[in-house]
Design a protein around this motif. Structure first.
Motif, short mmCIF file in Angstrom:
data_model
loop_
_atom_site.label_atom_id
_atom_site.label_comp_id
_atom_site.label_asym_id
_atom_site.label_seq_id
_atom_site.Cartn_x
_atom_site.Cartn_y
_atom_site.Cartn_z
N ALA A 520 8.86 -53.53 28.75
CA ALA A 520 7.78 -54.40 28.26
C ALA A 520 7.79 -55.76 28.94
CB ALA A 520 7.89 -54.55 26.75
N ALA A 521 8.96 -56.21 29.37
CA ALA A 521 9.06 -57.50 30.03
C ALA A 521 8.72 -57.42 31.52
CB ALA A 521 10.47 -58.07 29.86
N GLY A 522 8.40 -56.23 32.00
CA GLY A 522 8.06 -56.05 33.40
C GLY A 522 9.26 -55.90 34.31
N ASN A 523 10.43 -55.70 33.72
CA ASN A 523 11.65 -55.54 34.52
C ASN A 523 11.86 -54.07 34.88
OD1 ASN A 523 12.35 -58.31 34.27
ND2 ASN A 523 13.16 -57.91 32.21
N SER A 524 12.30 -53.83 36.10
CA SER A 524 12.53 -52.47 36.57
C SER A 524 13.81 -51.91 35.96
CB SER A 524 12.63 -52.45 38.10
OG SER A 524 12.86 -51.13 38.56
N GLN A 525 13.71 -50.71 35.39
CA GLN A 525 14.85 -50.06 34.77
C GLN A 525 15.60 -49.22 35.80
OE1 GLN A 525 15.66 -50.58 31.50
NE2 GLN A 525 13.97 -50.02 30.16
N LEU A 526 16.91 -49.25 35.68
CA LEU A 526 17.80 -48.50 36.56
C LEU A 526 18.37 -47.33 35.79
CD1 LEU A 526 19.42 -48.67 39.37
CD2 LEU A 526 21.20 -49.80 38.02
N VAL A 527 18.36 -46.12 36.41
CA VAL A 527 19.04 -44.97 35.82
C VAL A 527 20.20 -44.57 36.72
CG1 VAL A 527 16.98 -44.14 34.61
CG2 VAL A 527 17.51 -43.27 36.91
N SER A 528 21.00 -43.63 36.27
CA SER A 528 22.15 -43.22 37.06
C SER A 528 22.29 -41.71 37.05
CB SER A 528 23.44 -43.87 36.52
OG SER A 528 23.63 -43.52 35.16
N SER A 534 31.45 -36.19 41.92
CA SER A 534 31.73 -37.10 40.80
C SER A 534 31.49 -38.57 41.14
CB SER A 534 33.18 -36.92 40.29
OG SER A 534 33.38 -35.60 39.84
N MET A 535 30.63 -38.81 42.12
CA MET A 535 30.19 -40.17 42.41
C MET A 535 28.99 -40.49 41.51
SD MET A 535 32.07 -41.65 44.73
CE MET A 535 31.00 -43.04 45.15
N VAL A 536 29.07 -41.60 40.79
CA VAL A 536 27.99 -42.05 39.92
C VAL A 536 27.29 -43.22 40.59
CG1 VAL A 536 27.40 -42.99 37.65
CG2 VAL A 536 29.25 -41.32 37.88
N HIS A 537 25.99 -43.10 40.80
CA HIS A 537 25.26 -44.17 41.47
C HIS A 537 23.90 -44.39 40.83
CE1 HIS A 537 24.80 -40.36 43.73
NE2 HIS A 537 23.52 -40.68 43.74
N GLY A 538 23.36 -45.56 41.07
CA GLY A 538 22.11 -45.96 40.45
C GLY A 538 20.90 -45.44 41.20
N SER A 539 19.78 -45.39 40.50
CA SER A 539 18.53 -44.94 41.08
C SER A 539 17.41 -45.78 40.47
CB SER A 539 18.31 -43.45 40.77
OG SER A 539 17.06 -43.01 41.27
N TYR A 596 30.73 -49.92 33.00
CA TYR A 596 29.69 -49.07 33.58
C TYR A 596 28.59 -49.89 34.25
CZ TYR A 596 26.59 -44.86 33.47
OH TYR A 596 25.79 -43.79 33.78
N ASN A 597 28.02 -50.84 33.53
CA ASN A 597 26.86 -51.55 34.07
C ASN A 597 27.18 -52.34 35.33
OD1 ASN A 597 24.40 -51.05 32.49
ND2 ASN A 597 25.64 -51.78 30.76
N ARG A 598 28.36 -52.93 35.37
CA ARG A 598 28.71 -53.69 36.58
C ARG A 598 29.00 -52.76 37.75
NH1 ARG A 598 32.90 -55.13 39.56
NH2 ARG A 598 34.36 -54.02 38.19
N ARG A 599 29.80 -51.72 37.52
CA ARG A 599 30.17 -50.83 38.61
C ARG A 599 28.97 -50.05 39.14
NH1 ARG A 599 34.93 -46.96 37.65
NH2 ARG A 599 34.12 -46.74 35.52
N LEU A 600 28.01 -49.75 38.26
CA LEU A 600 26.84 -49.01 38.71
C LEU A 600 26.03 -49.80 39.74
CD1 LEU A 600 25.08 -46.46 38.32
CD2 LEU A 600 23.82 -47.73 36.56
N ARG A 601 26.08 -51.11 39.65
CA ARG A 601 25.27 -51.95 40.53
C ARG A 601 25.97 -52.27 41.85
NH1 ARG A 601 23.40 -52.77 35.36
NH2 ARG A 601 21.14 -53.13 35.20
N ARG A 602 27.15 -51.72 42.06
CA ARG A 602 27.80 -51.84 43.36
C ARG A 602 27.15 -50.86 44.33
NH1 ARG A 602 34.15 -51.32 41.90
NH2 ARG A 602 33.52 -49.15 42.21
N PRO A 603 27.08 -51.19 45.62
CA PRO A 603 26.55 -50.20 46.59
C PRO A 603 27.33 -48.89 46.49
CG PRO A 603 26.78 -52.35 47.62
CD PRO A 603 27.42 -52.47 46.25
N ARG A 604 26.58 -47.79 46.39
CA ARG A 604 27.13 -46.43 46.28
C ARG A 604 27.79 -46.16 44.94
NH1 ARG A 604 24.56 -43.48 50.18
NH2 ARG A 604 24.08 -45.01 51.78
N GLY A 605 27.77 -47.11 44.00
CA GLY A 605 28.26 -46.83 42.66
C GLY A 605 29.77 -46.70 42.58
N PHE A 606 30.24 -45.71 41.81
CA PHE A 606 31.68 -45.57 41.58
C PHE A 606 32.03 -44.10 41.38
CE2 PHE A 606 29.70 -46.17 37.47
CZ PHE A 606 30.34 -45.29 36.62
#
Length: 764
Positions: A520-528, A534-539, A596-606
């Motif tokens: 609602a605030a116009g911010n882009s949502q990130l999913v994973s 077993s690499m978890v990364h954002g999309s 989770y939230n911090r590591r997800l935003r690293r390049p290539r995730g965790f």
């Protein structure tokens, strides 16, 4: 006889053919420029995860990672075509049911929520809140939550899957039939028994260090093409690649990398397989047992000659249980039985074993060619046994690598989509959310279909996928869906499952992976998502939504949950407004997601830590566990051989499809064009039947349950496949896969082990 549909096979996988196909798909989408720009963000740290396969991304992030099938998936999703309310007004459900899968989905993206009107046999537009309210009313009206089935496709994000399982467990059931039940269930079960973890033990970087890679029952050229780049690099540096596949697949023979300018300009390609063995259908366990027998014989010879041992005795003594019993089982298995069941000669098997013996670091990788048999769990246990012999688990360049299908099928299971959840996970949910979690195991896919057929299930909600076409015994499944009180499909495009409406039926359109998901605030949502390593990364999507009326999967789940179970456990809208909050809950309830939230935003995730990769065995005896099962009494191929005119059928994908989604009608790697109703068969089998290429037949199922199963009007294609084995495309041939034939322990449909015969048709 008309054989114009049979043409020249590509000389190699990839190459100019792949580039032409990419261009054609982007042009057909109607958005070639924006589609090309979109692909530049596929599988990139600041972009979106490809909605196709689950092949891993490199941790070091140096690769530009997308492939032909990734382009097809994105172009399919980003098409300019729209299935608007006008489309549904112009077509009855009965009319649409006559269309093929390709024709139906070509109508484009869904734009509005739709409700089925039985009187007109049409879907009509409905307001979102009205849809949520009616779904909630029907679900609340069931006399038992176990009367509802909640299906999940492997394309759902971690956030959507976690919210879905939370809603369903608050509702009161563990009925989670999901696509894992139909593909890699055997891998998870077998590996948990063998090494204590139901996931692969390798990282993508291990492929850079392996001396040998064994590829069993897998066709990466079509199913996960980015894997070919890693196999090509391994072959170029001298790694041996040993393939076990009944079918000669072009991608496992030669690959021309479209990202290698020199190779492309020269029209060259790289040989992939150093050894290509074609076992009979169902013969993989015997082939692996034969290699183990050869390894043990080499050990005995080395000891007798006073040479260095072949086996890794330190690993066997310190980390394994049951080796003596396994050795006895191998020695009790005679070569005659191994050769007869595998369809391979002793010499072929011993040559493959020699590669293993001479390699310090070995990876074994497999897919549905292994997992969709009656004895799949036993076969994967045998693969683990084989890898234990020389300590090829838990060190760099070595390990077990089941390659999953859809992009997040592994992640969905990690965050709770499981009809048989572990007590530890349920305890964590109960403690964190403070509600009484249902403990009784729920339905998998086959149990869900059975419940629909016998009337004990009354509602079905599908989070993505095409349930009616992905499942076995298509005719029975269609009947099962249409007798329900409620069917709900969360989807991006119309598919055949939508045309099997229950008494009340909804199609709820959702955002695609490449589309922006704004709150609602116009911010882009990130999913994973979680890949096969077993690499978890954002999309994060970058395209404008296909319609302003679309909601995200998370928002749709939240809307249904609010209308069904209310706000007593969580505020669903609050979670849908900020996915970071969902990830906080995952972190609190699922091990491995710390910070989770911090590591997800690293390049290539965790990376989610894999205990077995560190030689920590979470098994009852604390050891890597050998299995000493005997070979199957007989495989489907051996049964077929005993009855004249019977064949062993496997289903697979064409190169122009992904799962049940058909992007086109060509399969250039196998030389078939503009046709899908084909049967690949050995030329000598055709000759023995006095038949020719292009002849038309009905394919008749030979399961002994009294149900007639017939796939009508298929044409023969001569192919390099073992005699007595045949192959053809799903979903067209799923009608022949019996509900009553399922893998031992895994309960997976035996789509690679179907006994059939032919009934000749008059020439057209």
């Amino acid at each position: 006889m008309d054989t114009k549909f049979i043409g020249k096979k590509s000389a190699a996988a990839g190459g100019w053919g792949a580039l032409k196909s990419c261009g054609r798909q982007l042009l057909q989408s109607g958005m070639p420029i924006s589609g090309a720009r979109t692909m530049l963000k596929a599988n990139q740290p600041d972009g979106f995860d490809c909605p196709g396969c689950a092949w891993g991304d490199p941790e070091h992030g140096s690769s530009f990672e997308f492939c032909e099938n990734g382009v097809k998936a994105v172009a399919w999703e980003a098409t300019e075509k729209r299935a608007t309310p006008g489309f549904f007004a112009a077509n009855t459900v009965s009319d649409l049911r006559r269309l093929g899968d390709y024709e139906l989905e070509r109508n484009g993206r869904l734009t509005h929520p739709m409700r089925y009107d039985a009187a007109s046999d049409r879907y009509l537009p409905v307001a979102w809140e009205d849809a949520f309210a009616e779904i909630g009313r029907i679900l609340k009206g069931l006399d038992n939550p176990d009367r509802a089935e909640f299906y999940t496709s492997g394309r759902a994000s971690n956030e959507a899957a976690f919210l879905y399982q939370l809603f369903v467990r608050v509702y009161g059931t563990n009925n989670f039939p999901d696509c894992s039940n139909m593909c890699h269930e055997a891998s998870g079960i077998a590996m948990r028994h063998a090494v204590g973890v139901g996931k692969g033990t390798v990282l993508l970087e291990d492929f850079e260090q392996a001396d040998a890679i064994f590829v069993i029952g897998q066709n990466p050229g079509t199913n996960h093409p980015r894997m070919l780049g890693d196999l090509r690099r391994a072959a170029l540096r001298g790694a041996r690649i040993v393939v076990f596949n009944p079918i000669r697949e072009r991608g496992l023979e030669r690959f021309s990398d479209p990202q290698d300018k020199i190779e492309m300009l020269r029209g060259a390609s790289t040989d992939i397989a150093s050894h290509y063995l074609q076992p009979h259908l169902g013969g993989d366990m015997a082939a692996v047992r034969g290699m183990a027998k050869a390894v043990l014989a080499a050990e005995d010879a080395a000891v007798a000659a006073g040479l260095s041992p072949v086996l890794d005795h330190v690993f066997l003594a310190g980390h394994c249980g049951g080796f003596a019993e396994y050795r006895a089982a191998v020695e009790a298995t005679c070569w005659a039985d191994i050769e007869d069941q595998s369809g391979l000669s002793r010499e072929e098997i011993e040559r493959a074993a020699d590669v293993y013996i001479k390699s310090e670091r070995v990876i074994c990788t497999w897919a549905m060619g292994v997992t969709q048999h009656l004895h799949s769990v036993a076969t994967i246990r045998e693969i683990a046994n084989f890898m234990f012999l020389r300590g090829n688990i838990g060190r760099p360049g070595a390990g077990l690598c089941p390659v999953r299908g859809h992009s997040n099928v592994q992640g969905d299971r990690t965050v709770g989509i499981d009809e048989k959840p572990a007590d530890d996970f349920l305890d964590a949910l109960e403690k964190h959310f403070r509600f009484a979690v249902p403990r009784q195991h729920g339905h998998n896919v086959l149990a869900a279909i059975g419940a629909m057929l016998d009337g004990s299930a009354e509602a079905f909600i599908g989070l993505g996928g095409n349930f009616a076409r992905a499942t076995p015994d298509s005719t029975l499944v269609e009947k099962a869906l249409r007798r329900l009180k409620l069917t709900v499909h969360i989807a991006t495009k119309p598919n055949h499952s939508h045309l099997m409406p229950g008494e009340t039926a909804f199609i709820l359109p959702c955002l695609g992976r490449a589309e922006m998901d704004l709150n609602a605030a116009g911010n882009s949502q990130l999913v994973s998502v979680e890949d096969s390593m077993s690499m978890v990364h954002g999309s994060a999507g970058i395209n404008r939504p296909a319609s302003p009326h679309l909601l995200s999967e998370v928002a749709i789940i939240a809307g249904v949950a609010r209308a069904t179970v209310g706000l007593s456990v969580v505020d669903w809208a609050e979670l849908a407004e900020d996915y970071d909050r969902i990830r906080d809950h995952i972190e609190a309830t699922v091990p491995g997601f710390e910070d989770y939230n911090r590591r997800l935003r690293r390049p290539r995730g965790f990376h989610l830590r894999n205990a077995a990769a560190h030689r920590e065995w979470q098994t009852p005896n604390g050891k890597a566990s050998f299995s000493c099962q005997a070979l199957p009494q007989q495989t489907v191929h051996q049964r077929a051989r005993k009855r004249e005119g019977r064949f062993a059928l496997q289903t697979f994908r064409s190169h122009d499809q992904y799962n049940t989604t058909v992007y086109g009608l060509d399969d250039r790697y196998r030389g078939v064009y503009g046709e899908r109703q084909v049967i690949f068969i050995h030329p000598e089998d055709l000759k023995a039947m006095n038949a020719e290429a292009g002849d038309r037949v009905d394919v008749v199922g030979e399961h002994d349950d009294g149900i007639e199963r017939v796939a009508r009007d298929f044409r023969f294609v001569p192919y390099d496949i073992p005699r007595g084995s045949i192959a053809g495309y799903y979903p067209e041939l799923n009608v022949l896969v019996p509900l009553g034939s399922a893998g031992e322990e895994s309960d997976t449909p035996t789509s690679k082990s179907i006994l059939v015969s032919f009934r000749r048709r008059n020439a057209a």
